[in-house]
Enzyme design. Sequence first.
Site, mmCIF file in Angstrom:
data_model
loop_
_atom_site.group_PDB
_atom_site.id
_atom_site.type_symbol
_atom_site.label_atom_id
_atom_site.label_comp_id
_atom_site.label_asym_id
_atom_site.label_seq_id
_atom_site.Cartn_x
_atom_site.Cartn_y
_atom_site.Cartn_z
ATOM 1 N N HIS A 285 0.829 -1.203 0.000
ATOM 2 C CA HIS A 285 0.000 0.000 0.000
ATOM 3 C C HIS A 285 0.861 1.249 0.000
ATOM 4 O O HIS A 285 0.475 2.279 -0.563
ATOM 5 C CB HIS A 285 -0.944 -0.009 1.205
ATOM 6 C CG HIS A 285 -2.295 0.552 0.899
ATOM 7 N ND1 HIS A 285 -3.121 0.045 -0.095
ATOM 8 C CD2 HIS A 285 -2.973 1.594 1.437
ATOM 9 C CE1 HIS A 285 -4.237 0.734 -0.136
ATOM 10 N NE2 HIS A 285 -4.171 1.699 0.769
ATOM 11 N N ARG A 288 1.767 1.881 -3.486
ATOM 12 C CA ARG A 288 0.603 2.465 -4.177
ATOM 13 C C ARG A 288 0.536 3.968 -3.905
ATOM 14 O O ARG A 288 0.346 4.768 -4.826
ATOM 15 C CB ARG A 288 -0.662 1.762 -3.682
ATOM 16 C CG ARG A 288 -2.000 2.304 -4.220
ATOM 17 C CD ARG A 288 -3.103 1.364 -3.754
ATOM 18 N NE ARG A 288 -4.432 1.936 -3.872
ATOM 19 C CZ ARG A 288 -5.192 1.894 -4.960
ATOM 20 N NH1 ARG A 288 -4.704 1.344 -6.065
ATOM 21 N NH2 ARG A 288 -6.403 2.405 -4.977
ATOM 22 N N TYR A 320 -3.992 12.751 -1.966
ATOM 23 C CA TYR A 320 -2.592 12.769 -2.368
ATOM 24 C C TYR A 320 -2.079 14.180 -2.617
ATOM 25 O O TYR A 320 -0.881 14.417 -2.566
ATOM 26 C CB TYR A 320 -2.393 11.902 -3.619
ATOM 27 C CG TYR A 320 -2.691 10.453 -3.364
ATOM 28 C CD1 TYR A 320 -1.797 9.648 -2.675
ATOM 29 C CD2 TYR A 320 -3.886 9.888 -3.790
ATOM 30 C CE1 TYR A 320 -2.080 8.325 -2.419
ATOM 31 C CE2 TYR A 320 -4.173 8.554 -3.540
ATOM 32 C CZ TYR A 320 -3.268 7.781 -2.854
ATOM 33 O OH TYR A 320 -3.557 6.475 -2.593
#
Length: 339
Positions: A285, A288, A320
């Site tokens: 993750h 990612r 993000y």
Amino acid sequence: MSSATTRTGATARPGGHRKRPPRPDLRALRDALPEATHGAVADYERHLSLERGLSPHTVRAYVGDVVSLLAFLTAAEGEAPARSLRDLDITQLRAWLAGQRTAGVGRTTLARRAAAARTFTAWAHRTGFLQSDPGGRLAAPRAHRTLPGVLRADQADALMTASASGAADRNPVALRDRALIEVLYATGIRVSELCGLDVGAVDFSRRVVTVVGKGDKERTVPFGVPAAAALSEWLEEGRPELIGERSGPALFLGVRGKRLDPRAARQVVHEAVAAVPGALDMGPHGLRHSAATHLLEGGADLRSVQELLGHATLATTQLYTHVTVDRLKAIHDRAHPRA
């Protein structure tokens, strides 16, 4: 063995994480529910799995939350079953959440459990188990939507270089691990999506992979030349050495020839990242998140990143942007003469 993993393969999380409250025995709680309530839970589980097409992990989480709620309801007066599902109202919902908070459940989990309760009461009202829907009035604290640390671009490059060096002796497991890390970082797909890939999902002519994500939704994700090279070497040299009777069409295999398990994939990533100087401990993750952050820092637009990651809403992808803004602020503080 690296410090990032234990003898069982579980990741050792450094730092001062607060102790989580003990998990209840949901199976025992479910078995103890009144027969009518138990039947409602079974019907709801089928609804989530068959009609909504949610992943087994999501179904387990939602059903577990509902079992916790209904167990609280039936024991509300101290003599189960003092109440039934039809007695469920906003007062009991709020009392259940308050009890969860008192037990030390975090805000993120509370928010998820409140959402699970609202989803259940809406379904129960539609199907006749409830005369009204009390969940529509249930509020919960907003979850702290934070992202784990990400690799810097130079650390990601060091990770890929190290995995390529490790595969130089053409060991099949090392070839697999290199391809696994390259694909995870190149595509930003989830570890469950990676382990679910079949050989036929990879299109080398277009350099794309077809991924089946949450809710059985299919999407096409591109990958670059380095990932293509790593995949090609794994398929030509590594996979034939591990293939067995139980391999089927699986793209990534474990050492015994079966489809690679997500836990094994996580261990591969943790151990590989642990070898990168200064890198935070992270699993798939984290790769990612790193991929998404580096895409945005490189000029990709949010909508494109949303499609690549398979996010249902743009709001998730917008998280993000906070990472990239924080990085810009840190660079400004270090470099600007009047920061």
